[in-house]
Motif scaffolding. Structure first.
Motif, PDB file in Angstrom:
ATOM      1  N   ALA A 136      -4.468  21.099 -19.579  1.00 46.67           N
ATOM      2  CA  ALA A 136      -3.212  20.357 -19.552  1.00 46.67           C
ATOM      3  C   ALA A 136      -2.483  20.471 -20.884  1.00 46.67           C
ATOM      4  O   ALA A 136      -1.255  20.553 -20.935  1.00 46.67           O
ATOM      5  CB  ALA A 136      -3.478  18.888 -19.218  1.00 46.67           C
ATOM      6  N   ALA A 137      -3.238  20.503 -21.984  1.00 42.50           N
ATOM      7  CA  ALA A 137      -2.637  20.619 -23.320  1.00 42.50           C
ATOM      8  C   ALA A 137      -1.843  21.909 -23.480  1.00 42.50           C
ATOM      9  O   ALA A 137      -0.897  21.967 -24.280  1.00 42.50           O
ATOM     10  CB  ALA A 137      -3.721  20.548 -24.387  1.00 42.50           C
ATOM     11  N   ASP A 138      -2.198  22.937 -22.721  1.00 43.12           N
ATOM     12  CA  ASP A 138      -1.505  24.221 -22.831  1.00 43.12           C
ATOM     13  C   ASP A 138      -0.095  24.165 -22.269  1.00 43.12           C
ATOM     14  O   ASP A 138       0.691  25.103 -22.469  1.00 43.12           O
ATOM     15  CB  ASP A 138      -2.295  25.314 -22.086  1.00 43.12           C
ATOM     16  N   HIS A 139       0.242  23.094 -21.553  1.00 43.10           N
ATOM     17  CA  HIS A 139       1.522  22.999 -20.863  1.00 43.10           C
ATOM     18  C   HIS A 139       2.410  21.891 -21.428  1.00 43.10           C
ATOM     19  O   HIS A 139       3.374  21.486 -20.785  1.00 43.10           O
ATOM     20  CB  HIS A 139       1.290  22.774 -19.368  1.00 43.10           C
ATOM     21  N   VAL A 140       2.092  21.421 -22.627  1.00 39.97           N
ATOM     22  CA  VAL A 140       2.902  20.366 -23.252  1.00 39.97           C
ATOM     23  C   VAL A 140       4.102  20.980 -23.959  1.00 39.97           C
ATOM     24  O   VAL A 140       3.955  21.895 -24.770  1.00 39.97           O
ATOM     25  CB  VAL A 140       2.058  19.541 -24.247  1.00 39.97           C
ATOM     26  N   ARG A 141       5.294  20.474 -23.635  1.00 41.52           N
ATOM     27  CA  ARG A 141       6.515  20.975 -24.261  1.00 41.52           C
ATOM     28  C   ARG A 141       6.823  20.235 -25.569  1.00 41.52           C
ATOM     29  O   ARG A 141       7.240  20.842 -26.549  1.00 41.52           O
ATOM     30  CB  ARG A 141       7.708  20.805 -23.296  1.00 41.52           C
ATOM     31  N   SER A 142       6.629  18.922 -25.556  1.00 41.17           N
ATOM     32  CA  SER A 142       6.914  18.135 -26.765  1.00 41.17           C
ATOM     33  C   SER A 142       6.123  16.837 -26.736  1.00 41.17           C
ATOM     34  O   SER A 142       5.672  16.392 -25.674  1.00 41.17           O
ATOM     35  CB  SER A 142       8.410  17.823 -26.888  1.00 41.17           C
ATOM     36  N   LEU A 143       5.954  16.252 -27.914  1.00 40.98           N
ATOM     37  CA  LEU A 143       5.254  14.979 -28.060  1.00 40.98           C
ATOM     38  C   LEU A 143       6.086  14.053 -28.934  1.00 40.98           C
ATOM     39  O   LEU A 143       6.598  14.474 -29.977  1.00 40.98           O
ATOM     40  CB  LEU A 143       3.882  15.156 -28.729  1.00 40.98           C
ATOM     41  N   ASP A 144       6.225  12.798 -28.522  1.00 41.73           N
ATOM     42  CA  ASP A 144       6.785  11.759 -29.376  1.00 41.73           C
ATOM     43  C   ASP A 144       5.603  11.011 -29.986  1.00 41.73           C
ATOM     44  O   ASP A 144       4.765  10.468 -29.256  1.00 41.73           O
ATOM     45  CB  ASP A 144       7.658  10.797 -28.578  1.00 41.73           C
ATOM     46  N   VAL A 145       5.522  10.984 -31.317  1.00 46.43           N
ATOM     47  CA  VAL A 145       4.348  10.416 -31.969  1.00 46.43           C
ATOM     48  C   VAL A 145       4.764   9.606 -33.186  1.00 46.43           C
ATOM     49  O   VAL A 145       5.672   9.990 -33.928  1.00 46.43           O
ATOM     50  CB  VAL A 145       3.356  11.536 -32.381  1.00 46.43           C
ATOM     51  N   VAL A 146       4.116   8.466 -33.363  1.00 48.09           N
ATOM     52  CA  VAL A 146       4.298   7.654 -34.562  1.00 48.09           C
ATOM     53  C   VAL A 146       3.169   8.007 -35.517  1.00 48.09           C
ATOM     54  O   VAL A 146       1.993   7.775 -35.229  1.00 48.09           O
ATOM     55  CB  VAL A 146       4.273   6.148 -34.243  1.00 48.09           C
ATOM     56  N   THR A 147       3.522   8.594 -36.642  1.00 47.50           N
ATOM     57  CA  THR A 147       2.530   9.024 -37.618  1.00 47.50           C
ATOM     58  C   THR A 147       2.254   7.906 -38.626  1.00 47.50           C
ATOM     59  O   THR A 147       2.878   6.848 -38.595  1.00 47.50           O
ATOM     60  CB  THR A 147       2.992  10.305 -38.329  1.00 47.50           C
TER      61      THR A 147
END
Length: 442
Positions: A136-147
């Protein structure tokens, strides 16, 4: 956002009930802004941050610090033209499947519909159609993440390639992912289900040998798709489960040692391909059929009720049948506890390189051992079994360390771990998001 020092049962509860969860503060996040506020507060107070959506992946006790619960952030939206879905951190795979299905699309979800889609994907995401489409990780386009610096970032392969690489495979140690944009695949139906055999009538080791021999034909199986190459997409697993004699269980399972082969396939000749499996022995139950993708969770029929469990996994570079047979013997009805054995056939698209930190792509099989026994009793059964497999073990799978978070070795190869450690020092030098389980945090 609700900050609850009273630790409400609703926010602290999860699917895994075997570990104590006693954070100092609980943040019930309803939006990305809530997560930003929670991370900034934790950083100011120098408190570690953990995240929980559904509680399936809880690897051990949570004591002190800040727990961010994302269960209320469960929005899913589908773009049928782009074949993508935007999935918030608290959404379950069942929601994504249902949202995509009307458009003839499917996500690369796992076998259990109640698992959190985002957290599962961050650990790689071994799905029902994994050999055809990869992780599934191979098909991720973008991530919204709080660093750790309290910033909400949108991360893509182009905008921040290093952070993108790290998040997809080790995301829990780099921030709180609030939303993913994932690619969907054009699958409306599949051929799938399971064949079950009575382990007291069919020799378990012989059944496993027959299954392993059958998987060796898989790379040449499949029918050509229109304008494309033959599919490498038959995904399968072998399971062995000694069921207790309980009235709540279906009659065909009650008190039996059940061996089963699970299959998922998008080609048109499934019956022909599984025919050799029927020669393993008398069939106890047969659920193989053409089905809508919305029924794909019935292939494995994973438990949907919260419970305590402990287990671990091993990715195997080779498959020693004699050793695997001994593992079955030690974890069977005479083990002294109910041990669930699952052996996933890897390869196919899972072996293709991808710009993420999901390791062990050269693995041939994934062995998972899980028991509902207490932790010490479980280790007494499972540790010797994994020790038998050690000579052919490449490493462990992050998503399948079922409570075994007290050991950090084996989740990543040395090169990947070193790169993750360098990026950890860059994005989270104070280890606001401790991830000792994965072996790259300080």
């Amino acid at each position: 956002m609700r900050c609850m020092n009273s630790h409400t049962a609703e926010e602290l509860s999860g699917f895994q009930t075997g570990f104590t969860v006693r954070p100092a503060h609980v943040i019930a996040a309803a939006s990305a802004d809530d997560v930003v506020a929670a991370v900034r507060h934790a950083a100011a107070e120098r408190l570690p941050v953990t995240v929980q959506a559904t509680g399936h992946g809880l690897r051990g006790p949570v004591e002190g610090g800040v727990l961010v619960s994302t269960r209320a952030m469960d929005r899913v939206s589908v773009d049928p033209v782009e074949r993508t879905a935007r999935v918030q951190a608290g959404a379950r795979w069942s929601q994504v499947v249902e949202a995509a299905a009307p458009h003839g699309l499917a996500p690369l979800n796992g076998s259990a519909p109640g698992v959190g889609a985002v957290s599962y994907t961050l650990g790689g995401g071994l799905g029902i159609l994994a050999r055809e489409f990869g992780y599934a990780a191979d098909h991720v386009r973008s991530l919204d993440v709080v660093t750790a610096d309290g910033r909400l970032r949108q991360v893509t392969r182009e905008s921040a390639p290093d952070l993108y690489w790290a998040l997809l495979g080790a995301g829990h140690g780099f921030g709180v992912v609030t939303e993913l944009e994932i690619g969907l695949v054009p699958v409306r139906t599949l051929y799938g289900g399971s064949l079950a055999f009575d382990g007291r009538q069919v020799d378990p080791a012989a059944a496993l040998r027959a299954y392993e021999a059958w998987t060796r034909t898989s790379p040449t199986l499949g029918s050509a798709r229109a304008g494309g190459a033959p599919s490498d997409g038959l995904t399968s697993s072998f399971a062995a489960v000694p069921y207790p004699d309980l009235p709540a269980l279906p009659p065909h399972l009650r008190g039996r040692y059940v061996l089963s082969v699970r299959v998922a396939y998008t080609g048109g000749d499934g019956e022909r391909l599984v025919a050799p499996l029927r020669e393993i022995g008398p069939v106890l139950a047969d659920s193989l059929r053409e089905m809508p993708y919305t029924e794909s969770h019935t292939i494995h029929s994973d438990p949907d009720f919260p419970h305590a469990y402990y287990g671990d996994s091993a990715v195997l570079g080779e498959f020693d049948l004699a050793t695997a047979g001994e593992v079955l013997r030690r974890t069977g009805p005479g083990a002294g506890a109910m041990v669930v054995v699952q052996i996933n056939h890897l390869g196919g698209a899972l072996g293709r390189p991808a710009p993420n930190s999901v390791p062990w792509r050269e693995g041939r099989f994934l062995v998972r051992l899980l028991t509902m026994a207490d932790r010490e009793k479980a280790r007494g059964i499972l540790d010797p079994a994994f020790a038998l497999l050690a000579p052919v073990t490449l490493g462990r799978a992050v998503n399948f360390a079922f409570g075994a978070g007290d050991r950090s070795e084996g989740f990543y190869d040395a090169v990947t771990r070193e790169r993750l450690a360098g990026l950890k020092s860059q994005y989270d030098p104070a280890s606001l998001f401790p991830d000792h389980v994965s072996g790259f945090s300080g």
